[in-house]
Design a protein around this motif. Structure first.
Motif, mmCIF file in Angstrom:
data_model
loop_
_atom_site.group_PDB
_atom_site.id
_atom_site.type_symbol
_atom_site.label_atom_id
_atom_site.label_comp_id
_atom_site.label_asym_id
_atom_site.label_seq_id
_atom_site.Cartn_x
_atom_site.Cartn_y
_atom_site.Cartn_z
ATOM 1 N N LEU A 119 -56.372 -22.386 -3.293
ATOM 2 C CA LEU A 119 -57.087 -23.495 -3.416
ATOM 3 C C LEU A 119 -57.555 -24.132 -2.228
ATOM 4 C CD1 LEU A 119 -56.233 -24.945 -7.083
ATOM 5 C CD2 LEU A 119 -58.339 -23.850 -6.585
ATOM 6 N N ARG A 120 -58.708 -24.691 -1.952
ATOM 7 C CA ARG A 120 -58.780 -25.659 -0.868
ATOM 8 C C ARG A 120 -59.356 -26.829 -1.664
ATOM 9 N NH1 ARG A 120 -58.025 -23.174 4.253
ATOM 10 N NH2 ARG A 120 -58.639 -25.089 5.335
ATOM 11 N N VAL A 121 -58.301 -27.917 -1.555
ATOM 12 C CA VAL A 121 -58.765 -29.190 -1.996
ATOM 13 C C VAL A 121 -59.902 -29.862 -1.258
ATOM 14 C CG1 VAL A 121 -57.827 -31.357 -2.657
ATOM 15 C CG2 VAL A 121 -56.156 -29.227 -2.812
ATOM 16 N N PRO A 122 -60.907 -30.458 -1.832
ATOM 17 C CA PRO A 122 -61.994 -30.922 -1.171
ATOM 18 C C PRO A 122 -61.507 -31.955 -0.485
ATOM 19 C CG PRO A 122 -62.619 -30.567 -3.529
ATOM 20 C CD PRO A 122 -61.320 -30.123 -3.411
ATOM 21 N N LYS A 123 -62.114 -32.381 0.774
ATOM 22 C CA LYS A 123 -61.557 -33.467 1.654
ATOM 23 C C LYS A 123 -61.431 -34.601 1.015
ATOM 24 C CE LYS A 123 -62.726 -31.785 6.096
ATOM 25 N NZ LYS A 123 -63.609 -31.783 7.489
ATOM 26 N N ARG A 127 -57.807 -36.499 0.970
ATOM 27 C CA ARG A 127 -57.442 -37.762 1.718
ATOM 28 C C ARG A 127 -56.856 -38.860 0.782
ATOM 29 N NH1 ARG A 127 -62.395 -38.564 4.007
ATOM 30 N NH2 ARG A 127 -62.580 -40.388 3.010
ATOM 31 N N ILE A 128 -57.465 -38.751 -0.306
ATOM 32 C CA ILE A 128 -56.764 -40.083 -1.047
ATOM 33 C C ILE A 128 -55.439 -39.592 -1.783
ATOM 34 C CG2 ILE A 128 -57.171 -41.097 -3.355
ATOM 35 C CD1 ILE A 128 -60.322 -40.639 -2.961
ATOM 36 N N PHE A 129 -55.212 -38.339 -2.193
ATOM 37 C CA PHE A 129 -54.100 -37.797 -2.690
ATOM 38 C C PHE A 129 -52.835 -37.996 -2.006
ATOM 39 C CE2 PHE A 129 -56.359 -34.972 -5.999
ATOM 40 C CZ PHE A 129 -56.540 -35.978 -6.845
ATOM 41 N N PHE A 206 -50.719 -22.006 -5.415
ATOM 42 C CA PHE A 206 -51.926 -22.075 -5.031
ATOM 43 C C PHE A 206 -52.461 -23.160 -3.801
ATOM 44 C CE2 PHE A 206 -51.359 -20.825 -9.498
ATOM 45 C CZ PHE A 206 -52.255 -19.844 -9.553
ATOM 46 N N ILE A 207 -51.803 -24.022 -3.606
ATOM 47 C CA ILE A 207 -52.035 -25.250 -2.603
ATOM 48 C C ILE A 207 -50.886 -25.053 -1.671
ATOM 49 C CG2 ILE A 207 -52.513 -27.519 -2.038
ATOM 50 C CD1 ILE A 207 -53.660 -27.926 -4.827
ATOM 51 N N SER A 208 -51.309 -24.872 -0.241
ATOM 52 C CA SER A 208 -50.074 -24.720 0.568
ATOM 53 C C SER A 208 -49.381 -25.819 0.755
ATOM 54 C CB SER A 208 -50.591 -24.153 1.927
ATOM 55 O OG SER A 208 -51.329 -25.143 2.477
ATOM 56 N N ALA A 253 -54.352 -28.229 6.235
ATOM 57 C CA ALA A 253 -55.725 -28.712 6.108
ATOM 58 C C ALA A 253 -55.922 -29.816 7.275
ATOM 59 C CB ALA A 253 -56.174 -29.012 4.776
ATOM 60 N N VAL A 254 -55.307 -29.737 8.300
ATOM 61 C CA VAL A 254 -55.427 -30.598 9.417
ATOM 62 C C VAL A 254 -56.600 -30.430 10.184
ATOM 63 C CG1 VAL A 254 -54.484 -31.522 11.673
ATOM 64 C CG2 VAL A 254 -53.099 -31.198 9.645
ATOM 65 N N ASP A 255 -57.526 -31.452 10.597
ATOM 66 C CA ASP A 255 -58.478 -31.224 11.529
ATOM 67 C C ASP A 255 -57.978 -31.144 13.027
ATOM 68 O OD1 ASP A 255 -60.994 -30.856 12.993
ATOM 69 O OD2 ASP A 255 -62.040 -32.742 11.751
ATOM 70 N N VAL A 256 -57.832 -29.978 13.384
ATOM 71 C CA VAL A 256 -56.861 -29.609 14.690
ATOM 72 C C VAL A 256 -57.622 -30.012 15.880
ATOM 73 C CG1 VAL A 256 -55.683 -27.940 16.096
ATOM 74 C CG2 VAL A 256 -55.678 -27.695 13.445
#
Lengths: 289, 48
Positions: A119-123, A127-129, A206-208, A253-256
């Motif tokens: 799963l890729r959690v929507p941005k 960000r909130i979680f 499912f989520i790293s 999921a960092v914006d490298v």
């Protein structure tokens, strides 16, 4: 082809370090054999990772458990000893500790290797979680153990008691499995903690780094240091082609390209190994070569 | 973050960390931690 070999090499190197760290922090083999915990002087040493001191193999003390035990005591003290240890480790290594040393991080990494759709959690929700872990740190580690007390003035270690999956997995399950008396004492609280553990372990498949991203109070603490810790990473924007491979392989999921030194980066080095242009470096270099 | 500010924060972090650690040892917090850590933490393992 060359790059995938580099990624495999880096992944094996990190796994080796993680296994060595887990073995070092839980090196009391006799504890597993006798189903007892280590009671020697080494337990005054606070380890820099989330590692339950009730694990039969644990040689040191868990920082999060220690902070709460002092905060919940009658005098409700802030533990300068533990905070000092964490500030030192944070300033030198930042969240490299999460990526390379934490045994519970290793467990999550291994679970995420199970072949399932990921799963890729929507941005926006992601960000909130992510802020949730800061609330976990503030409320369950500091405020609630100090402020919610019984008639004798004693508080409770809220994070350890109601959330910590490492305590259930590393301490609870091994001890209860071989101790009938403890098993008889286990009730609704153990059921709750086992449910939390299951949720986190399934989430990690499912989520790293599911727990590290959203719940870990120690990760929240170290994230405050990532921007200025001695261990830094740098993107050489002259060499970068903007292919996005780094962001694609990042387990957090960092914006490298935009923010490689943000508080969420656990310094696992996957982006560096995956970069086809070798544009990601450790340190402060501003240009390549 | 600018390099100068980074360096300042590093110096502050290391100094504050070392000072807090020493203060904690002086206040005998290590004994309190040892006292807790050598017994099975019932809350941690889910007994309560």
């Amino acid at each position: 082809m060359k790059k995938s070999a580099k990624m495999r090499r880096q992944s094996r190197f990190r796994l080796l370090i993680q296994l060595c760290a887990a073995a070092l922090f839980n090196g009391y083999i006799a504890g597993f054999a006798k189903n007892k915990i280590y009671t020697g002087k080494l337990k005054t040493v606070c380890v820099p990772v989330l590692n339950c001191y009730s694990c039969p193999g644990a040689l040191g003390s868990c920082p999060i458990g220690s902070i709460q035990s002092l905060a919940a005591g009658k005098s409700h003290r802030i533990s300068f000893y533990v905070l000092g240890t964490l500030v030192l480790f944070g300033t030198v290594l930042g969240r490299l500790i999460c990526g390379f040393l934490c045994p519970f991080g290793l467990i999550q990494d291994l679970l995420h290797k199970i072949q399932t759709p990921k799963l890729r959690v929507p941005k926006t929700p992601d960000r909130i979680f992510r802020y949730f872990k800061y609330w976990v740190l503030l409320l369950t580690v500091f405020l609630l153990p100090m402020l919610v007390t019984d008639r004798f003035g004693r508080g409770e270690p809220w994070f350890c008691k109601y959330i910590c999956p490492a305590g259930t997995l590393e301490g609870g399950i091994p001890l209860l499995a071989r101790n009938g008396m403890l098993r008889r004492l286990a009730g609704a609280l153990f059921t709750w903690k086992a449910a939390v553990l299951c949720l986190i372990l399934i989430g990690s498949v499912f989520i790293s780094r599911f727990f590290c991203r959203y719940f870990c109070p120690l990760g929240a603490f170290y994230s405050l240091f990532n921007r200025f810790a001695l261990y830094q990473m740098h993107v050489d924007h002259q060499a970068c082609t903007g292919c996005g491979t780094c962001a694609h392989v990042c387990p957090m999921a960092v914006d490298v390209l935009k923010n490689i030194n943000c508080g969420e980066c656990i310094r696992c080095g996957k982006c560096r190994a995956a970069c086809p242009e070798d544009a990601i470096h450790i340190g402060h270099r501003q240009t390549r070569r | 973050m600018k390099r100068g500010i980074q360096n300042l924060l590093r110096v502050c972090g290391i100094t504050a960390g070392a000072a807090m650690l020493c203060l904690g040892v002086y206040r005998e917090e290590t004994e309190a931690i040892l006292h807790k850590a050598v017994k099975i933490c019932l809350e941690c393992i889910g007994i309560g």
